[in-house]
Design an enzyme around this catalytic site. Structure first.
Site, short mmCIF file in Angstrom:
data_model
loop_
_atom_site.label_atom_id
_atom_site.label_comp_id
_atom_site.label_asym_id
_atom_site.label_seq_id
_atom_site.Cartn_x
_atom_site.Cartn_y
_atom_site.Cartn_z
N SER A 148 39.07 49.85 39.07
CA SER A 148 37.77 49.95 38.42
C SER A 148 36.81 48.98 39.10
O SER A 148 37.24 47.98 39.69
CB SER A 148 37.89 49.60 36.93
OG SER A 148 36.63 49.38 36.34
N TYR A 161 40.61 43.96 30.44
CA TYR A 161 40.69 45.20 31.23
C TYR A 161 40.28 44.91 32.67
O TYR A 161 40.95 45.34 33.62
CB TYR A 161 39.78 46.26 30.61
CG TYR A 161 39.69 47.54 31.40
CD1 TYR A 161 40.68 48.51 31.30
CD2 TYR A 161 38.59 47.80 32.23
CE1 TYR A 161 40.59 49.70 32.02
CE2 TYR A 161 38.49 48.98 32.95
CZ TYR A 161 39.49 49.92 32.84
OH TYR A 161 39.40 51.10 33.56
N LYS A 165 42.52 45.18 36.17
CA LYS A 165 42.13 46.00 37.31
C LYS A 165 41.99 45.16 38.58
O LYS A 165 42.19 45.68 39.69
CB LYS A 165 40.84 46.75 36.99
CG LYS A 165 41.01 47.82 35.92
CD LYS A 165 42.07 48.86 36.30
CE LYS A 165 42.10 50.04 35.36
NZ LYS A 165 43.07 51.08 35.78
#
Length: 255
Positions: A148, A161, A165
């Site tokens: 991401s 998150y 990533k």
């Protein structure tokens, strides 16, 4: 030069996690259209069967195998079933992801932290390990990790998150460096805002969308098919000299 063969996946076997919808499904459909035999995986067999039937109705070869990638005990069965069905493995796409929280990082519980890391990093690591004996037998092996833009620069409200990533990007480079001698290429794609159910908390919020659009060179959200097209490049012989790469598809957000 026959360019159609450059992007062909004829005869290749691809395993794609998180593939019953969204980016994973977009990748699966493009791979299948390019001639690959695809195994799509997610947690619910019913959803997978429905998607696999839709793909087969288009003339593609697809099979759904349920697996909760957050449960490490289920991963060997996923790989074994893939090889049992199609006789080998050429392409692994680690797309499954989890993000059960949205808000300040200090409000993230340890339970949520563990879930994010298990699905987004640990599962990708373990699947790579389990697939290695099969990938090394392939003449054109490719691993594609879906990271991401949050892995490049942390996104507000998506703290852990983003950390996961970033770890996935690093993991990609580690495997790429170590697996070069085995002729296995490993690359990462970093999508920006892609209009899927997974990112609905962002694109369904008018205020957040307005803020994001202002930062984009291409003034819209991306599509799953656009990520699938980049994945096709990385899976095919078109990228035969590409490994350890980190590719953004974000409408210019990271410019």
């Amino acid at each position: 030069m026959d360019l159609s063969s450059v992007f062909s996946l004829n005869g290749k076997v691809a395993l794609i996690t998180g593939a019953s919808k969204g980016i994973g499904l977009g990748i699966a459909e493009i791979f299948a259209a390019a001639g690959a035999r695809v195994v799509i995986s997610s947690r619910k067999q019913d959803a997978l069967d429905e998607v696999a039937n839709q793909l087969r109705a288009k003339g593609y070869e697809a099979t759904g195998v349920a697996c909760n990638v957050g449960n490490m005990n289920e991963l060997p069965g996923l790989v074994e079933k893939t090889v049992e069905i199609y006789g080998g493995l050429d392409i692994l796409v680690n797309n499954a992801a989890s993000n059960p929280v949205f808000g300040p990082v200090h409000e993230t519980s340890l339970e949520a932290f563990d879930k994010i890391m298990n699905v987004n990093v640990k599962a990708a690591f373990e699947l790579c390990r389990l697939c290695f004996p099969h990938l090394r037998k392939s003449s054109h092996a490719s691993v594609i990790n879906i990271s991401s833009i949050g892995g490049i620069s942390p996104e507000q409200g998506l703290g852990i998150y983003s950390v996961s990533k970033a770890a996935l990007i690093s993991l990609t480079k580690v495997f790429a460096k170590e697996w070069g001698d085995a002729k296995i290429r490993v690359n990462a794609i970093c999508p920006g805002l892609i209009q899927t159910k997974f990112s609905e908390a962002l694109w369904s919020n008018e205020k957040i969308m307005e803020m994001i659009i202002k930062q984009l060179a291409i003034k819209r959200a991306g599509t799953s098919e656009e990520i699938g097209a980049m994945a096709l490049f990385l899976a095919s012989s078109a990228s035969s000299y590409t490994t350890g790469g980190v590719f953004t598809a974000d409408g210019g957000f990271t410019i």
